[in-house]
Every structure is written in C-alpha cells, then in structure tokens.
Design a protein around this motif. Structure first.
Motif, mmCIF file in Angstrom:
data_model
loop_
_atom_site.group_PDB
_atom_site.id
_atom_site.type_symbol
_atom_site.label_atom_id
_atom_site.label_comp_id
_atom_site.label_asym_id
_atom_site.label_seq_id
_atom_site.Cartn_x
_atom_site.Cartn_y
_atom_site.Cartn_z
ATOM 1 N N THR A 1 1.188 -1.121 0.045
ATOM 2 C CA THR A 1 0.696 -0.116 0.284
ATOM 3 C C THR A 1 1.200 0.978 -0.053
ATOM 4 N N TYR B 1 -2.672 -9.467 5.472
ATOM 5 C CA TYR B 1 -1.607 -8.160 5.786
ATOM 6 C C TYR B 1 -0.684 -9.218 5.691
ATOM 7 N N GLU C 1 -6.907 -3.994 -1.324
ATOM 8 C CA GLU C 1 -7.685 -5.677 -0.270
ATOM 9 C C GLU C 1 -8.456 -5.937 -1.183
ATOM 10 N N CYS D 1 0.385 -6.793 0.803
ATOM 11 C CA CYS D 1 -0.818 -8.025 0.843
ATOM 12 C C CYS D 1 -0.764 -8.812 0.052
ATOM 13 N N THR E 1 -4.800 -7.629 9.920
ATOM 14 C CA THR E 1 -5.453 -8.101 9.080
ATOM 15 C C THR E 1 -7.153 -8.387 9.635
ATOM 16 N N SER F 1 -9.051 -5.293 10.998
ATOM 17 C CA SER F 1 -9.971 -4.885 9.310
ATOM 18 C C SER F 1 -11.032 -5.358 8.798
ATOM 19 N N PHE G 1 -8.159 -9.846 -0.124
ATOM 20 C CA PHE G 1 -6.374 -10.389 -0.268
ATOM 21 C C PHE G 1 -6.657 -11.439 0.983
#
Length: 554
Positions: free
Chosen positions: A176, A384, A321, A186, A391, A394, A381
């Motif tokens: 990112t 992370y 993502e 990702c 992860t 999120s 995705f």
C-alpha cells in the motif's frame, strides 16, 4: 472468454488463453524515441508470449525456484515484467514488484518485510537496489540482472515446496502507499487476481468489453494493482491487448492513445486537469476510445472533460485489498457528484458509524464490504503479510473496513466523500479534505493542493491548506486572501482554510498520490512555520463571503 472457477491458477489459465487467442495481440508498447526500450514500439502476440513464458519457467525451475519463494521484479513498466510474473506464478513463485522511484531506505523496507529470495533488476537500477540491500537487515536476496537473465540464475538458497500452485497460493505481494505510516504488504492469491480480471471484464453497460478486439491503454505502474491485475487479467481472459506505456505524460497521451488504437483508457484523478490544461491536440477527438475507467476526477472537471474529449469517465471504487471494483457503468449516470455506482451480486456494502451501526440513507458513514454472508472473504486479499492483528482488525464483525467515507441514496447509488483519515473534525463538524482540495484545485492560480487537519486548542482541529501556485506570487498575503474568499464563497464558512501555507512542492508517490504525512516533519507543529498564514479571523458564520476573484498577484 476463458472461464475461471475456484480451482483456476494463473499459469494454466494463461496457457488456455494463449492457445485460444494465439495470433491476437497480448501486450503492446507505444512508440517513444526517448524511451530506453522499444523506441519504435512493440507488439507481442499471445502465442509469442506463451513461448517466452515457457522459456522463463524452465530457467526458474532449473534454478530451484517454486512454491514458497518470493522474487522481486525491478523492471519499471516493461512488458517483460508481466511475462516474468506469469512464468513465476505458473511455478507457484510469489511476485513482489518494486517501485523504481523508491529511495534505498524504502527498498530496504520492502526487501526486509517481504523476505525476498531473488531480485530481477535492470542494470540501470542495480546500484540503487544494492544501496537498498546495504540498508536491509533481515533480507539479503540473490540478484540477477535482467540483461544477463539468459546466462543463468543463481540457484535458490532453499528448496521449493513444489512447483504446483493452487488457487490459494500467493501470486503477488503488493504494498500500500503508506500514507499513514509504514506500508502494509497485501498478499494476493491466484484466485484473487483471476477473479478481479473476470469481474472487470463482465461489468457490462458502458463498460462492456468485446472479445479479441479491445486495446486497453494503461499508463499506471506495474507495481500497482490497477495495471498488473485489474486491467491485465481483464484483457487476458477475453483475448484482448493491454497497451502498457512507461508512465503518464500529458504531452504524449493523445499521440499514444491514437497510435495504439486504444478503445479503453485508464486514468487517475491527476490525469484530468493535466489534459484539460493542455492546448487542443489534433487527436483529442480523433481516437477510438469508448470509455475511460478510473477514480478521483474532481467534480468540477468531470463534465468538462467528457464534453471536450468525447468519452465518459467511469468512476470506480476499489482497493488493493479488494479489486473487484464497483463502477458507475449504467445509465443514467451522475456526472460530477463523486458517484461510483451501485452494488451488484458478488460484493455487499454497508454504510456504518463508528460503532458499525448502519446510518440512515443519505448520511455519511464508513463503507464496509464483504463477498457474502456465507463467504465474506472470498476474492479479497489473503492477509496483510506478517500482520495478523491488522488483518483481523480490518475484518472486525465479518466485514472489511475500507476507511472510506461514502453516502448511499434511496436508489442505492454510492457516492464517495473522502478517506476516513482525511476527515477534519472542527467544532463538531466533519469536513472532507477532498471537498476543499477539489475547490482549491479548480482555481486558476493553483497547481497542486493538499488539505489536512491541524491542531486547534478551541475547535479541536482546523483546516490547513498547503498550496503550490502555478507562478510565484508578488504578494503572498493577497493570494491567500483570494484563495480563502474562493473557498468561503463556495463552501460553508467552517470548511474554508483557517491556515494557508504556500510551498514549492508537495510530496507524491509514483502514482501521483499525495503523501500528506511527508509534507511536515514528524512532531512539528505546522502553525509555527515561517510563512504560515493565519486566516482564522476571517472564518465567521455571519460574514458575507467575498466574491471569488481572479488574482493578479501571481
């Protein structure tokens, strides 16, 4: 079209496409005499690409690379980047694209974080790479020059797990932009990448793709999800051609679009004002473009662009993502409202407050998304890299939290407001930095602008506008007043800049995304800087706005 299912892998899918579309163009490079490679242009057919990919596979496999290995590519935007990636993915190798504009410190971070096994690098970038390797701690990858690739690869330092990937095998690690800190890696699977291409190629409406007849002109970098996955696999699955230029240059845009016979073009918001500011070009209406796909067009310029150049700008929402983008591809469209379409099966959307409670129709909230209730993370995705906590954070509540503030109207139309981190909280009012930026960017004096929050002891936060002018001003204070009045005449009083800072440049990424966290040194209070102009006294609820002026102070 080549069918994709939950068992498809990139290698086998590519070879099926190469067999079906063998004599059709797969990758094209526009002519450019000033470029270091293919100065007269290049056209690579599917069959030719397959032959090259098989040769690259033999070289990688003979050196012992396969599933479990990560190989970084530092090949700029050359078409060979995609041919190497296809060969690597066919063996289960994970591709880690490197940004050629990165400084050694940034390269060191990615090499370390991704724990890269091998780097394929252009000779012209080798010194830069080794400076990064010198600063790296954990990762000391092997290196092979792109120009010497045929002479042989250094053997893998550890044994591959296999050379037979599956749908869940990592195909890429993309980083990112890191606008709020260190970039996250990702991890993207074979299934994710193919699903992204299949999704884009089947949106229909104004974004309809024919088979073995389209040419997608993409000026974006191959270390970015847009060019290397979203448009690339869309093209591959339908036997179409990706026209990959080295980078966006306004002076070359129309010539390349015309000569490449592009039927679809990709853009970022920065492309629009740059093309509009150019003198008329003989090919700006003499082209084959049916539509453009992108994000970030400023509302004030959206209609002007379409009327001048003769094709629609279809705004999308997507992110690394989750690249199965939502697109404003159906009539009637709303031009200039930041609309980016409606939800269709395969992506579910909610608009929520800070407690993840759905907000009423028309109210701003964070966009959270999933595939479905049964399979929320399908085609997202994988994770992370080495950051399970980020992860899972999120994905709290089974929905991916995008960090984007949007609205949804009664018809289901979604409109982008701003990134959550770009919301300024002033005296209980939420101010979208993007709204103020778009207005200032449209002023004839302004070349570039970034709006961010600055601390305010009374109102929590205040609006700070950092502005690059097109010309050096004779009277900075006069220009500041003109820009303030321009905002105050067109926005609620509290949205106008309370502070304004004229600067010579604003840092950006290679894809022209502004890096707000790099404008000022960490820990510095920008309000204390010489040249910072305090306009807060002008921000009065009952004050009548001064009519917008065309300043002569520049």
């Amino acid at each position: 079209m080549i069918a994709v299912d939950d068992y498809s892998t990139i290698g086998e899918t590519f070879f099926r496409a190469a067999e079906k579309y063998a004599d059709k163009s797969f990758l094209a490079v526009p002519a450019n005499a000033a470029r270091a490679y293919y100065p007269v242009g290049e056209e690579i057919a599917y069959g030719e690409a397959a032959k090259t990919v098989r040769g690259l596979m033999q070289a990688y496999a003979a050196a012992g690379y396969g599933v479990g290995h990560r190989i970084a590519l530092l090949l700029e935007n050359r078409p060979e980047h995609m041919l190497h990636k296809l060969a690597m993915n066919a063996l289960g190798i994970c591709c880690v694209p490197l940004n050629p504009d990165h400084r050694p410190r940034e390269l060191a971070y990615v090499l370390d974080h991704a724990n890269v096994d091998l780097v394929v690098v252009l000779a012209s970038l080798d010194a830069q790479l080794h400076q990064g390797m010198d600063q790296a701690g954990r990762s000391k990858p092997l290196v092979v020059l792109f120009e010497n690739f045929a002479a042989g690869l250094p053997p893998a330092a550890r044994k591959a797990e296999s050379i037979r990937p599956d749908q869940a095998t990592a195909a890429s690690i993309l980083y990112t932009s890191g606008t709020t800190g260190r970039p996250k890696g990702c991890v993207l699977s074979h299934g994710y990448e193919l699903a992204g291409g299949a999704w884009y190629s089947t949106r229909g409406g104004l974004a309809t793709f024919g088979e073995a007849c389209e040419r997608i002109y993409n000026p974006l970098p191959l270390f970015h999800v847009n060019a290397s996955i979203f448009s690339f696999y869309c093209a591959m699955l339908k036997g179409n051609c990706q026209v990959q230029t080295d980078r966006f240059q306004p002076s070359r845009w129309w010539t390349e679009v015309y000569e490449s016979k592009a039927s679809v073009v990709h853009y970022l918001g920065v492309v629009v004002p740059m093309l509009l500011s150019q003198d008329p070009h003989p090919h700006e209406r003499d082209h084959c473009v049916r539509f453009a796909i992108g994000a970030g067009v400023e509302p004030q310029r959206h209609r002007a662009f379409e009327e001048r150049f003769g094709f629609p700008l279809l705004e999308i929402w997507g992110m690394t993502e989750m690249v199965r983008a939502i697109v404003d591809n159906q009539l009637p469209r709303e031009v200039g409202t930041r609309a980016f379409g409606r939800v269709t099966p395969g992506v579910e959307v909610r608009v929520v407050d800070d407690s993840d409670v759905d907000v009423p129709v028309g109210q701003e909230g964070e966009m959270i998304v999933r595939h479905s209730a049964a399979t929320p993370r399908k085609h997202f995705f994988s994770a992370y890299l080495d950051d399970d906590a980020a992860t899972e954070a999120s994905w709290r509540g089974g929905w991916f939290h995008t960090g984007d503030i949007i609205t949804r109207d009664a018809t289901g139309l979604l409109r982008f407001v701003d990134r959550r981190k770009n919301i300024i909280r002033r005296s209980g009012e939420n101010i979208a930095a993007a709204e103020v930026e778009a207005l200032l960017q449209a002023h004839p004096l302004v070349a570039q602008v970034a709006v961010l929050a600055v601390k305010d002891e009374v109102r929590e936060e205040e609006v700070l506008a950092c502005v690059v002018l097109k010309n050096k001003p004779a009277d900075p204070a006069a220009v500041a007043r003109v820009l303030f009045d321009h905002c105050n005449a067109n926005l609620a009083y509290y949205k106008a800049p309370g502070w304004l800072y004229l600067t010579d440049s604003i840092p950006t990424t290679a894809t022209q995304k502004i890096q707000k966290h790099q404008i000022f040194e960490p820990g510095l209070d920008p309000r204390t800087l010489p040249g910072m102009m305090d306009l807060r006294a002008l921000k009065k609820r009952d004050a009548r706005p001064v009519a917008t002026q065309q300043a002569s102070a520049a």
